[in-house]
Design a protein around this motif. Structure first.
Motif, mmCIF file in Angstrom:
data_model
loop_
_atom_site.group_PDB
_atom_site.id
_atom_site.type_symbol
_atom_site.label_atom_id
_atom_site.label_comp_id
_atom_site.label_asym_id
_atom_site.label_seq_id
_atom_site.Cartn_x
_atom_site.Cartn_y
_atom_site.Cartn_z
ATOM 1 N N MET A 133 0.437 -1.351 0.526
ATOM 2 C CA MET A 133 -0.053 0.069 -0.115
ATOM 3 C C MET A 133 0.732 1.169 0.160
ATOM 4 S SD MET A 133 -3.094 1.135 0.044
ATOM 5 C CE MET A 133 -4.007 -0.413 -0.257
ATOM 6 N N ALA A 134 0.762 2.555 -1.037
ATOM 7 C CA ALA A 134 1.311 2.667 -0.981
ATOM 8 C C ALA A 134 1.229 4.309 0.525
ATOM 9 C CB ALA A 134 0.639 4.751 -1.714
ATOM 10 N N ASP A 135 2.904 4.815 0.871
ATOM 11 C CA ASP A 135 2.711 5.533 1.918
ATOM 12 C C ASP A 135 2.091 7.019 1.881
ATOM 13 O OD1 ASP A 135 4.555 7.113 1.145
ATOM 14 O OD2 ASP A 135 6.185 6.568 0.855
ATOM 15 N N HIS A 136 1.764 7.892 2.513
ATOM 16 C CA HIS A 136 1.812 9.554 2.518
ATOM 17 C C HIS A 136 2.115 10.019 1.265
ATOM 18 C CE1 HIS A 136 -1.225 12.004 4.479
ATOM 19 N NE2 HIS A 136 -0.082 13.337 4.065
ATOM 20 N N GLU A 137 3.259 10.099 1.311
ATOM 21 C CA GLU A 137 3.639 10.743 0.023
ATOM 22 C C GLU A 137 3.391 10.530 -1.327
ATOM 23 O OE1 GLU A 137 8.180 11.545 -0.116
ATOM 24 O OE2 GLU A 137 7.722 12.344 2.100
ATOM 25 N N GLU A 138 3.308 8.906 -1.287
ATOM 26 C CA GLU A 138 2.922 7.897 -3.147
ATOM 27 C C GLU A 138 1.284 8.602 -3.065
ATOM 28 O OE1 GLU A 138 3.758 4.348 -1.219
ATOM 29 O OE2 GLU A 138 6.241 4.512 -2.538
ATOM 30 N N LEU A 139 0.730 8.175 -1.848
ATOM 31 C CA LEU A 139 -0.740 9.098 -1.931
ATOM 32 C C LEU A 139 -1.176 10.004 -2.578
ATOM 33 C CD1 LEU A 139 -3.115 7.353 -1.437
ATOM 34 C CD2 LEU A 139 -3.083 8.103 0.658
ATOM 35 N N GLN A 140 -0.297 10.727 -2.127
ATOM 36 C CA GLN A 140 -0.278 12.083 -1.943
ATOM 37 C C GLN A 140 0.615 12.732 -4.153
ATOM 38 O OE1 GLN A 140 1.478 15.425 0.565
ATOM 39 N NE2 GLN A 140 2.387 16.505 -1.704
ATOM 40 N N ILE A 141 1.188 11.842 -3.790
ATOM 41 C CA ILE A 141 1.306 12.124 -5.436
ATOM 42 C C ILE A 141 0.553 11.389 -6.611
ATOM 43 C CG2 ILE A 141 2.906 11.427 -7.362
ATOM 44 C CD1 ILE A 141 5.305 11.856 -5.043
ATOM 45 N N VAL A 142 -0.235 10.952 -6.171
ATOM 46 C CA VAL A 142 -1.108 9.399 -7.783
ATOM 47 C C VAL A 142 -2.821 10.706 -7.379
ATOM 48 C CG1 VAL A 142 -2.930 7.497 -6.791
ATOM 49 C CG2 VAL A 142 -0.607 7.545 -6.216
ATOM 50 N N ILE A 143 -2.959 11.156 -5.645
ATOM 51 C CA ILE A 143 -3.800 11.858 -5.699
ATOM 52 C C ILE A 143 -4.037 13.181 -6.623
ATOM 53 C CG2 ILE A 143 -5.242 13.240 -4.775
ATOM 54 C CD1 ILE A 143 -4.855 10.988 -2.336
#
Length: 92
Positions: free
Chosen positions: A1-11
Motif C-alpha cells: 500500500m502507498a505511503d502518505h507521500e506516494e498517496l499524495q502524488i497519486v491523488i
C-alpha cells in the motif's frame, strides 16, 4: 500500500489529469487548495474518486457515513490515508 507521500502524488496526478482533460485553466494544485475551488465540481470529484479506486484498489467514500468531507487537497490525502484497507484484515 502507498505511503502518505506516494498517496499524495497519486491523488495530485489524478486531479491534475482530470483538470487537464477538461481544459481547465488551473492544473497546478497546492495541498492547501480547497477541493471545490480547484476546478473540480461534484462530477469531476466523482470521476477522480473512481480513477483513484481503480489505481489504489479502494474507495474511502464507499462506506463513509460521516458528516464531514475533506475540504482541502491535504484533507483529501489524509482521508484516503486514514481509510486505506489494513493488510490481512478480513471483514465479515
Amino acid at each position: 500500500m502507498a505511503d502518505h507521500e506516494e498517496l499524495q502524488i497519486v491523488i495530485l496526478e489524478e486531479i491534475t489529469a482530470y483538470l487537464t482533460e477538461e481544459g481547465r485553466e488551473r492544473t497546478v494544485l497546492d495541498l492547501d487548495d480547497r477541493v471545490i475551488e480547484s476546478g473540480l465540481d461534484s462530477l469531476g470529484l466523482a470521476v477522480v474518486v473512481t480513477r483513484l479506486e481503480d489505481r489504489l484498489g479502494y474507495d474511502p467514500f464507499g462506506d463513509y457515513a460521516g458528516d464531514a468531507y475533506p475540504q482541502t487537497v491535504r484533507e483529501l490525502v489524509t482521508f484516503y490515508q486514514e481509510r486505506r484497507p489494513v493488510a490481512g484484515r478480513q471483514d465479515h
